[in-house]
Design a protein around this motif. Sequence first.
Motif, PDB file in Angstrom:
ATOM      1  N   GLY A 188       0.782  -1.225   0.000  1.00  0.00           N
ATOM      2  CA  GLY A 188       0.000   0.000   0.000  1.00  0.00           C
ATOM      3  C   GLY A 188       0.818   1.282   0.000  1.00  0.00           C
ATOM      4  N   ARG A 189       2.149   1.182   0.039  1.00  0.00           N
ATOM      5  CA  ARG A 189       2.986   2.380   0.073  1.00  0.00           C
ATOM      6  C   ARG A 189       3.309   2.860  -1.341  1.00  0.00           C
ATOM      7  N   ARG A 190       3.538   4.140  -1.471  1.00  0.00           N
ATOM      8  CA  ARG A 190       3.878   4.724  -2.764  1.00  0.00           C
ATOM      9  C   ARG A 190       5.390   4.851  -2.881  1.00  0.00           C
ATOM     10  N   VAL A 191       5.900   4.500  -4.054  1.00  0.00           N
ATOM     11  CA  VAL A 191       7.339   4.470  -4.280  1.00  0.00           C
ATOM     12  C   VAL A 191       7.662   5.194  -5.583  1.00  0.00           C
ATOM     13  N   LEU A 192       8.711   5.999  -5.538  1.00  0.00           N
ATOM     14  CA  LEU A 192       9.253   6.614  -6.744  1.00  0.00           C
ATOM     15  C   LEU A 192      10.535   5.878  -7.111  1.00  0.00           C
ATOM     16  N   GLU A 193      10.600   5.404  -8.346  1.00  0.00           N
ATOM     17  CA  GLU A 193      11.800   4.721  -8.843  1.00  0.00           C
ATOM     18  C   GLU A 193      12.370   5.518 -10.011  1.00  0.00           C
ATOM     19  N   ILE A 194      13.675   5.759  -9.969  1.00  0.00           N
ATOM     20  CA  ILE A 194      14.349   6.487 -11.040  1.00  0.00           C
ATOM     21  C   ILE A 194      15.110   5.498 -11.909  1.00  0.00           C
ATOM     22  N   GLY A 195      14.913   5.580 -13.210  1.00  0.00           N
ATOM     23  CA  GLY A 195      15.658   4.729 -14.137  1.00  0.00           C
ATOM     24  C   GLY A 195      15.394   3.252 -13.975  1.00  0.00           C
ATOM     25  N   PRO A 196      14.138   2.807 -14.111  1.00  0.00           N
ATOM     26  CA  PRO A 196      13.827   1.388 -13.915  1.00  0.00           C
ATOM     27  C   PRO A 196      14.391   0.475 -14.997  1.00  0.00           C
ATOM     28  N   GLY A 197      14.759   1.049 -16.160  1.00  0.00           N
ATOM     29  CA  GLY A 197      15.232   0.214 -17.258  1.00  0.00           C
ATOM     30  C   GLY A 197      14.161  -0.775 -17.681  1.00  0.00           C
ATOM     31  N   PRO A 198      14.507  -2.040 -17.845  1.00  0.00           N
ATOM     32  CA  PRO A 198      13.503  -3.032 -18.252  1.00  0.00           C
ATOM     33  C   PRO A 198      12.582  -3.473 -17.111  1.00  0.00           C
ATOM     34  N   GLY A 199      12.845  -3.015 -15.867  1.00  0.00           N
ATOM     35  CA  GLY A 199      11.884  -3.254 -14.793  1.00  0.00           C
ATOM     36  C   GLY A 199      12.205  -4.351 -13.803  1.00  0.00           C
ATOM     37  N   GLY A 200      13.454  -4.710 -13.637  1.00  0.00           N
ATOM     38  CA  GLY A 200      13.799  -5.763 -12.680  1.00  0.00           C
ATOM     39  C   GLY A 200      13.426  -5.408 -11.246  1.00  0.00           C
ATOM     40  N   THR A 214      11.542  -2.933 -10.408  1.00  0.00           N
ATOM     41  CA  THR A 214      10.119  -2.577 -10.436  1.00  0.00           C
ATOM     42  C   THR A 214       9.266  -3.810 -10.147  1.00  0.00           C
ATOM     43  N   ARG A 215       9.627  -4.927 -10.726  1.00  0.00           N
ATOM     44  CA  ARG A 215       8.914  -6.190 -10.466  1.00  0.00           C
ATOM     45  C   ARG A 215       8.907  -6.506  -8.984  1.00  0.00           C
ATOM     46  N   ALA A 216      10.085  -6.383  -8.358  1.00  0.00           N
ATOM     47  CA  ALA A 216      10.209  -6.719  -6.951  1.00  0.00           C
ATOM     48  C   ALA A 216       9.345  -5.794  -6.093  1.00  0.00           C
ATOM     49  N   LEU A 217       9.301  -4.525  -6.439  1.00  0.00           N
ATOM     50  CA  LEU A 217       8.499  -3.553  -5.693  1.00  0.00           C
ATOM     51  C   LEU A 217       7.007  -3.846  -5.839  1.00  0.00           C
ATOM     52  N   LEU A 218       6.589  -4.118  -7.065  1.00  0.00           N
ATOM     53  CA  LEU A 218       5.177  -4.424  -7.316  1.00  0.00           C
ATOM     54  C   LEU A 218       4.769  -5.719  -6.610  1.00  0.00           C
ATOM     55  N   LYS A 219       5.643  -6.685  -6.645  1.00  0.00           N
ATOM     56  CA  LYS A 219       5.362  -7.954  -5.972  1.00  0.00           C
ATOM     57  C   LYS A 219       5.226  -7.757  -4.467  1.00  0.00           C
ATOM     58  N   ALA A 220       5.964  -6.763  -3.939  1.00  0.00           N
ATOM     59  CA  ALA A 220       5.909  -6.480  -2.503  1.00  0.00           C
ATOM     60  C   ALA A 220       4.685  -5.652  -2.129  1.00  0.00           C
ATOM     61  N   GLY A 221       3.885  -5.272  -3.133  1.00  0.00           N
ATOM     62  CA  GLY A 221       2.647  -4.557  -2.867  1.00  0.00           C
ATOM     63  C   GLY A 221       2.721  -3.054  -3.020  1.00  0.00           C
ATOM     64  N   ALA A 222       3.849  -2.528  -3.509  1.00  0.00           N
ATOM     65  CA  ALA A 222       4.006  -1.083  -3.650  1.00  0.00           C
ATOM     66  C   ALA A 222       3.232  -0.550  -4.845  1.00  0.00           C
ATOM     67  N   GLU A 223       2.869   0.722  -4.761  1.00  0.00           N
ATOM     68  CA  GLU A 223       2.335   1.450  -5.892  1.00  0.00           C
ATOM     69  C   GLU A 223       3.483   2.290  -6.450  1.00  0.00           C
ATOM     70  N   VAL A 224       3.922   1.977  -7.661  1.00  0.00           N
ATOM     71  CA  VAL A 224       5.177   2.513  -8.172  1.00  0.00           C
ATOM     72  C   VAL A 224       4.953   3.565  -9.249  1.00  0.00           C
ATOM     73  N   THR A 225       5.660   4.686  -9.099  1.00  0.00           N
ATOM     74  CA  THR A 225       5.778   5.678 -10.162  1.00  0.00           C
ATOM     75  C   THR A 225       7.232   5.639 -10.612  1.00  0.00           C
ATOM     76  N   ALA A 226       7.462   5.360 -11.881  1.00  0.00           N
ATOM     77  CA  ALA A 226       8.815   5.203 -12.401  1.00  0.00           C
ATOM     78  C   ALA A 226       9.113   6.277 -13.443  1.00  0.00           C
ATOM     79  N   ILE A 227      10.275   6.893 -13.337  1.00  0.00           N
ATOM     80  CA  ILE A 227      10.720   7.885 -14.318  1.00  0.00           C
ATOM     81  C   ILE A 227      11.814   7.250 -15.164  1.00  0.00           C
ATOM     82  N   GLU A 228      11.573   7.167 -16.457  1.00  0.00           N
ATOM     83  CA  GLU A 228      12.513   6.527 -17.371  1.00  0.00           C
ATOM     84  C   GLU A 228      12.698   7.403 -18.608  1.00  0.00           C
ATOM     85  N   MET A 229      13.950   7.701 -18.970  1.00  0.00           N
ATOM     86  CA  MET A 229      14.192   8.533 -20.139  1.00  0.00           C
ATOM     87  C   MET A 229      14.581   7.717 -21.375  1.00  0.00           C
ATOM     88  N   ASP A 230      14.789   6.410 -21.194  1.00  0.00           N
ATOM     89  CA  ASP A 230      15.158   5.545 -22.316  1.00  0.00           C
ATOM     90  C   ASP A 230      13.891   4.953 -22.934  1.00  0.00           C
TER      91      ASP A 230
END
Length: 274
Positions: free
Chosen positions: A45-57, A59-75
């Motif tokens: 239920g926690r909100r997380v900001l991730e910088i540069g997730p790339g292909p999402g490795g 990000t997967r772990a965060l989502l699996k842990a129940g986080a709500e993720v906002t990711a900033i990616e320039m690629d």
Amino acid sequence: MADLPPLREVIARHGLSASKALGQNFLFDQQLLDRIAALPGPFAGRRVLEIGPGPGGLTRALLKAGAEVTAIEMDERCLPALAELGEAFPGKLEVIRGDALKLDHNAIMGGEPYAILSNLPYNVGTALFTRWMGGEEWPPLWTSLTLMFQQEVAQRIVAKPGTSAYGRLAVLAQWRAQSKLAMKVHRSAFTPPPKVMSAIVHVEPAAMPEGVSAKVLERLTEAAFGQRRKMLRQSLKGVAGAVDTLESLGIDSQRRAETLSVEEFENVARALSQ
């Protein structure tokens, strides 16, 4: 997660490779990524900001842990892979294409508290960290930073006075926050392996010392460590009143910056702030 293909397969299918220009190095070990995601504590239920997730490795772990993720990616090459991840976790992942150095993170997170967790691209890690640790408003909206750096940079963040690694980063990270080295990550864990080892730093905000201006402290440490081999009476000549303040506080101006404790820098900044 059971329906998601292995990350290596996703990267191969989308023709992705780590960009040296963007400071990318991919992590494939999902157990390691899960351990990193667990460092700040439960994420349900926690909100997380991730910088540069790339292909999402991660990000997967965060989502699996129940986080709500906002990711900033320039690629933009990574966006299709992240979109697939978003489909697997409906409503839990928002991807913003852009440069994290140019975006207002608090605004992106809607002015609500959030944790920051990222395998930071090496070429922007220090700049982002000093930005998160700066500013007069404290405590910040972010509740914790869990960040991967080159090990040398991580050691500079948690360094103690009198050591070669101690400098401006250490003071900025420790004067109103608790910073610790949470985990070391061997270079062999990455694809491609970087030339250096990595480490994860975990930071939580602490109480703001009374009467100290962040702007003054930042200027003070910038001058003091900008010429760290010189005595303070030389390196601080450009900071109005600094040398006289040292003497008034009983701090020998013949000392060098790396010998001053965080508390001593606070005391000098407090006097100058007044």
